[in-house]
Write an enzyme that holds these catalytic residues in place. Sequence first.
Site, PDB file in Angstrom:
ATOM      1  CD  GLN A 212      -2.951  -0.926   2.336  1.00  0.00           C
ATOM      2  OE1 GLN A 212      -2.626  -1.358   3.424  1.00  0.00           O
ATOM      3  NE2 GLN A 212      -4.108  -0.311   2.117  1.00  0.00           N
TER       4      GLN A 212
ATOM      5  CB  CYS B 160      -9.209  -1.145   1.403  1.00  0.00           C
ATOM      6  SG  CYS B 160      -7.481  -1.314   0.932  1.00  0.00           S
ATOM      7  CG  LEU B 161      -6.040   3.284   4.509  1.00  0.00           C
ATOM      8  CD1 LEU B 161      -4.752   2.981   5.247  1.00  0.00           C
ATOM      9  CD2 LEU B 161      -6.514   4.695   4.785  1.00  0.00           C
TER      10      LEU B 161
ATOM     11  CG  HIS C 281      -7.881  -5.558   4.897  1.00  0.00           C
ATOM     12  ND1 HIS C 281      -9.056  -5.165   4.296  1.00  0.00           N
ATOM     13  CD2 HIS C 281      -6.921  -4.720   4.419  1.00  0.00           C
ATOM     14  CE1 HIS C 281      -8.805  -4.141   3.482  1.00  0.00           C
ATOM     15  NE2 HIS C 281      -7.521  -3.840   3.543  1.00  0.00           N
TER      16      HIS C 281
ATOM     17  CG  HIS D 205      -3.460  -5.102   1.253  1.00  0.00           C
ATOM     18  ND1 HIS D 205      -3.887  -4.538   0.066  1.00  0.00           N
ATOM     19  CD2 HIS D 205      -4.161  -4.466   2.232  1.00  0.00           C
ATOM     20  CE1 HIS D 205      -4.821  -3.619   0.326  1.00  0.00           C
ATOM     21  NE2 HIS D 205      -5.011  -3.559   1.624  1.00  0.00           N
TER      22      HIS D 205
HETATM   23 ZN   LIG Z   1      -6.400  -2.428   2.573  1.00  0.00          ZN
END
Ligand SMILES: [Zn+2]
Length: 162
Positions: free
Chosen positions: A52, A90-91, A132, A136
């Site tokens: 991310q 989610c960001l 989560h 990723h």
């Molecule tokens: Zn996320």
Amino acid sequence: MAILPIRALPDPVLRQKAKRVRTIDNSVKKLIKDMTETMRADPGRVGLAAPQVGISLRVIVIGIPDEEDIVLINPEIVRRSGERSVTEGCLSVPGYYGEIKRAESVTAKGRDPTGKEIRIKGNGLLAQALEHEIDHLNGVIYIDHLENKEKLHKIEGETTQL
Ligand SMILES: [Zn+2]
């Protein structure tokens, strides 16, 4: 330390399978500090995975409100039990949240920043965050778990984001 920009879909780094960390060197330690600071920059953020922030390495941080930060290097889920419906955001999918199924309880193992092997067992938000963030690392985003598009909603107000 630095607050890092967060990658959003369709950035391809989010769809790659992240590489295992071989040695916890200074660059990995700096990444962990930066990820923790980036997560703590906003109280709605409870977890972050290295892809991310554009780094395809198997590192996650989790910050449940009022609890100590968790850092896991090369994490793996070793046990899941139960099933429940959750709302999840989610960001890297800004502006949306969805309704999906997650385990009730999750046990994960990995290494801490000193290289020691640790196990984390969690229920509720911690279990959700473990699933989560480890997703990723495998290029999986929560929207992949949606049963259908009607389960995806636009955010109005504040939500927790992972
Ligand atoms: Zn996320």
